[in-house]
Design an enzyme around this catalytic site. Structure first.
Site, short mmCIF file in Angstrom:
data_model
loop_
_atom_site.label_atom_id
_atom_site.label_comp_id
_atom_site.label_asym_id
_atom_site.label_seq_id
_atom_site.Cartn_x
_atom_site.Cartn_y
_atom_site.Cartn_z
N CYS A 16 13.26 12.72 7.75
CA CYS A 16 13.96 11.44 7.60
C CYS A 16 13.29 10.35 8.44
CB CYS A 16 15.43 11.57 7.99
SG CYS A 16 15.67 11.92 9.75
N CYS A 19 14.05 10.65 12.11
CA CYS A 19 13.28 11.73 12.76
C CYS A 19 11.84 11.28 12.99
CB CYS A 19 13.28 12.99 11.88
SG CYS A 19 14.93 13.59 11.49
N ASP A 397 -10.46 -14.51 -14.59
CA ASP A 397 -11.86 -14.81 -14.82
C ASP A 397 -12.11 -14.53 -16.30
OD1 ASP A 397 -14.64 -15.21 -14.39
OD2 ASP A 397 -14.90 -13.04 -14.25
#
Length: 704
Positions: A16, A19, A397
């Site tokens: 997580c 953590c 371009d």
């Protein structure tokens, strides 16, 4: 970070975001470590300084994190969701929780049996939570585990054992779902890492050896048999085959490869036998660079994620303060019942847990970037993903982007007794020695028409105008109309034809002798077949303006602009003029993308909100300079990229709004006592689950 002292490790078991933050802090506390960068999305950590794998694993022991050097091949154990240690504990916790509620009906809430069953449920399901939470509480570190620990202990103290057990179970379930969702999101990178083989068949001194890719050197000859994957980037030196490059470029149609063509590691040789000269080391192959850039992209925080992280820093202490005031003020000043208001304060702690809020952005970003990589689009960070989702203008371009980048013969006409086939033979014979792109177009046309090539003598290039040579004893000329200004007369009818073709953006070449113009050939850079459909899709996606920025002449640019329905065309631009045009568009519209080849358009690409390079698989420059790289040399992935980015933005906004809204509603329901402790946890778990599932919808976004 200093590259010389930088050590990168892969991680397993990073469950997580909270953590991850704690793990990073623990590594910083190691005296010999100078700096740390933890990439939660890619599950990697980079450190400067000295730290052993044992020290790093000790820093992550609270979450069971395993550490491996980046280049070490690790076979990750695929443990089924329900067989993971923490999930087994959650199931056992649920069992005792259900037994506790059954005991409530038979023995009563206050019986020692009921309390024991609930206590076992709390202890088994929340053991890891309490270890971290109590440790944080001692250090005055307030995160979601601290909130939960205080809430559960508080519930036990006031005799709400059943509520505490439900809180533990639902929180454990929430953690498991968060870990599962991040694991699914990270699989996009794992699948990329598994694309290229670990070994290749190398030919040395007449013998063939199976060699690990790390030991293959530039210049080695690699043998690729039908049905095998290409292990290294290289150049075909013998053989011909169809190669499926879908893993690199996202193109589903195999590409024909022969001598001189480039092949990429991870592509599949479908039919022929190939010998390939290795041109890049294993760590420099296109697929290796893609993996590295995707991982770096997932580490880069998007603006919305940075906002959520900053907010969460102040949010958690604020929730604890609110919970304390809810628990203390009514009993002290309004005669409220202490147990009742402490219970409500605990409910505020639980509902205030920022799980859904913290995970709302990273899961969406990681999932979207991984999905894009699998479809041949490299998005180099959450910030670029969000910017692409906000685009209002796309500038292109011309050459090689909207057009094929190489001219093709469009018209051949004779104005003499010479046939069209003879005229083509003369033109191709004259152009055999020329390196000009128009010469290549004529030679391709002659080959297609099977025109006879004549032997040319005394070839001479006439700089800027054309060329001449002797064919069968007669001197012929080929070149621009300017070449014939002082030569044979050009009739008014031919001049009108030339003017009409030039107005369509075509380049006209005359063919003739010293006495007479024999005919003319026109060529033009062809519009890509996909360009019109791409521009239509972009308009449907809400792009307000499509602009072409080109150095080509006004006539050619205007002709292509009309064919494609562009809203604006700016021609005869130098690179600095393109840069000024992008700045002007940004000032007017705010969010502007520039699409080019990543080399000639570098200033404009850098100045745009999002620089998008085409053909990233073939050019290192495109991979390095652009914010987004379309790995195939085609625009077809551009609408998919814009659609994915817009969907990601929508999902992030939905996640944040939902997480905020639900928290606010739950807090309002707690004050009058309408929300119980377990309902508060259920609301928190529900919001986390909904945010995760909503983010996972991005995995279903497909290229169409």
């Amino acid at each position: 970070m200093s590259e010389e002292r930088k050590h990168v490790y892969r991680l397993q078991g990073l469950s997580c975001t909270n953590c991850a933050a704690k793990f990073e802090k623990n590594i910083r506390d190691i005296e010999t470590v100078e700096d740390v960068q933890l990439n939660f999305g890619a599950s990697k950590v980079a450190i400067i300084g000295d730290a052993s794998v044992e020290q790093l694993e000790a820093a992550g022991a609270f979450d069971g994190i395993k550490v491996y050097p980046e280049r070490e091949k690790v076979k990750e154990e695929r443990v089924p969701f329900w067989q993971k240690h923490e999930n087994k504990n959650t199931i056992v916790s649920l069992f005792f929780l259900l037994c506790g509620y059954i005991s409530t009906f038979s023995a009563g809430e206050s019986s020692i049996v009921t309390i024991t069953l609930f206590a076992l449920s709390i202890f088994i399901g929340g053991f890891d939570l309490f270890k971290v939470g109590l440790n944080n509480l001692i250090r005055f570190e307030f995160d979601m585990k601290t909130l939960m620990t205080v809430a559960i202990i508080g519930a036990a103290i006031i005799g709400e054992w059943g509520e505490g057990a439900v809180v533990v179970f639902l929180f454990a379930l929430s953690e498991a779902l968060e870990g599962y969702s991040m694991d699914k999101a990270r699989q996009s990178i794992r699948s990329l890492m598994d694309i290229a083989p670990d070994t290749a068949l190398i030919k040395r001194g007449g013998s063939e050896f199976e060699v690990a890719v790390e030991d293959i050197q530039i210049g080695d000859i690699m043998i690729v048999k039908p049905g095998q994957k290409v292990a290294m980037d290289g150049e075909v030196i013998r053989g011909r085959s169809s190669i499926n490059q879908a893993a690199i470029t996202g193109e589903s149609i195999p590409v024909s490869k022969e001598e001189g063509d480039e092949v990429f590691a991870g592509s599949l040789n479908e039919e022929g036998f190939l010998e390939v000269r290795v041109t890049k080391l294993a760590e420099d192959t296109t697929i290796a660079k893609i993996i590295h850039l995707v991982e770096e992209a997932q580490a880069e925080r998007a603006p919305s994620q940075a906002f959520v992280d900053r907010f969460a820093k102040y949010y958690t202490p604020a929730i604890m303060a609110i919970a304390f005031l809810v628990a203390v003020l009514p009993p002290l000043f309004m005669g409220g019942d202490w147990q009742e208001w402490i219970y409500r304060g605990l409910a505020v702690l639980v509902v205030g847990c920022p799980c859904a809020l913290v995970i709302s952005t990273p899961v969406a970003i990681v999932t979207a970037i991984g999905n894009a990589a699998k479809n041949g689009v490299l998005i180099k960070g959450g910030i670029h993903l969000e910017e692409t989702g906000r685009l209002k203008v796309v500038a292109f371009d011309k050459t090689g982007t909207l057009t094929e980048g190489k001219p093709e013969v469009t018209d051949i006409a004779s104005v003499s007794d010479m046939s069209v086939q003879e005229l083509l033979s003369v033109a191709a014979s004259l152009e055999t020695f020329s390196q000009h792109p128009l010469a290549s177009a004529i030679l391709r046309k002659a080959a297609a028409e099977k025109a006879l090539l004549l032997e040319a003598h005394d070839f001479q290039s006439l700089t800027g105008k054309g060329a001449k040579a002797s064919l069968n004893g007669t001197i012929y000329y080929i070149g621009s109309p300017a070449l014939f200004e002082n030569g044979p007369a050009v009739t008014e009818k031919v001049r009108e034809a030339i003017s009409a073709m030039q107005a369509e953006g075509k380049t006209v070449m005359l063919v003739g002798t010293d006495e007479k113009v024999k005919g003319y050939i026109a060529a033009a850079d062809q519009v890509r077949q996909s360009s019109l459909a791409v521009l239509e899709k972009l308009t449907k996606l809400g792009i307000q303006k499509t602009v072409m920025l080109t150095g080509d002449n006004h006539a050619a640019a205007a002709s292509i602009g009309r064919k494609l329905g562009l809203t604006d065309v700016q021609a005869e631009l130098m690179p600095e003029n393109k840069l000024d045009a992008i700045k002007s568009l940004r000032a007017q519209y705010g969010h502007v993308a520039m699409v080019g080849d990543g080399i000639n358009d570098a200033p404009a690409l850098a100045s745009a909100s999002v620089g998008i390079a085409m053909g990233g698989a073939g050019t290192d420059t495109a991979l390095e300079t652009a914010d987004v790289a379309l790995m195939a040399d085609d625009l077809e992935k551009l609408p998919y990229t814009v659609a994915l980015s817009r969907k990601t933005l929508q999902i992030i906004k939905q996640n944040i709004a939902f997480a905020f809204g639900l928290k606010l509603l739950a807090l309002l329901l707690i004050v009058p006592g309408w929300l119980t402790l377990w309902m508060a946890v259920f609301a928190d778990v529900g919001s986390t689950l909904i945010v995760v599932l909503n983010s996972m919808r991005l995995m279903k976004t497909r290229y169409k």
